[in-house]
Design a protein around this motif. Structure first.
Motif, PDB file in Angstrom:
ATOM      1  N   GLU A 109       0.849  -1.182   0.000  1.00  0.00           N
ATOM      2  CA  GLU A 109       0.000   0.000   0.000  1.00  0.00           C
ATOM      3  C   GLU A 109       0.886   1.234   0.000  1.00  0.00           C
ATOM      4  O   GLU A 109       2.082   1.159   0.286  1.00  0.00           O
ATOM      5  N   LYS A 110       0.283   2.364  -0.303  1.00  0.00           N
ATOM      6  CA  LYS A 110       1.047   3.593  -0.453  1.00  0.00           C
ATOM      7  C   LYS A 110       1.685   4.047   0.865  1.00  0.00           C
ATOM      8  O   LYS A 110       2.776   4.586   0.884  1.00  0.00           O
ATOM      9  N   GLY A 111       1.041   3.787   1.967  1.00  0.00           N
ATOM     10  CA  GLY A 111       1.553   4.213   3.268  1.00  0.00           C
ATOM     11  C   GLY A 111       2.858   3.538   3.660  1.00  0.00           C
ATOM     12  O   GLY A 111       3.640   4.085   4.437  1.00  0.00           O
ATOM     13  N   LYS A 112       3.082   2.346   3.136  1.00  0.00           N
ATOM     14  CA  LYS A 112       4.307   1.632   3.493  1.00  0.00           C
ATOM     15  C   LYS A 112       5.534   2.172   2.773  1.00  0.00           C
ATOM     16  O   LYS A 112       6.658   1.938   3.204  1.00  0.00           O
TER      17      LYS A 112
END
Length: 137
Positions: A34-37
């Protein structure tokens, strides 16, 4: 039993355990991209500015010189402890005990002189001199 067999077995176990743990964990962990990682983590704060900042390399140069001369002290101290016994030993004599250490210290003095000449030990550099060196190039 040959002691090298035990050393080899210990080295093999020392390699197999971490490799096995990494293999098992890669097989068992969930893969949820995911983008947050992939974002930069700044202690929970939203990062501001660019990630490329200029810093003074002089900190690393001073630390490197400290490590070199700290190791010098670690090597010279035991030599000073056994110097008197080494001189009195048969076949070693004064030259055999003193000249290697003088050569070691001489190499370090030459290295310190080179670092000094290159400006590695100057903490604050004169801005006009650095501008002159840029203009020369």
């Amino acid at each position: 039993m040959n002691p090298w067999i035990a050393i080899g077995a210990l080295a093999l176990v020392g390699l197999l355990i971490p490799l096995g743990m990494m293999t098992v964990s890669s097989l068992l962990r969930p893969s949820v991209p995911e983008k947050g990682k992939t974002t930069v983590y700044e202690s929970g704060e939203v990062p501001t500015g660019g990630t490329r900042i200029r810093f003074n390399i002089q900190y690393y140069m001073v630390a490197l010189l400290f490590v070199v001369f700290d190791i010098e002290t670690v090597l010279i101290f035991p030599w000073t402890v056994i110097y008197r016994e080494a001189v009195s030993m048969e076949g070693v004599g004064l030259a055999g005990a003193l000249y290697p250490m003088l050569a070691f210290i001489g190499i370090l003095v030459v290295g310190l002189g080179w670092a000094w000449r290159q400006g590695a030990v100057e903490w604050v550099k004169n801005p006009t001199e650095s501008q002159r060196s840029v203009d020369r190039q």
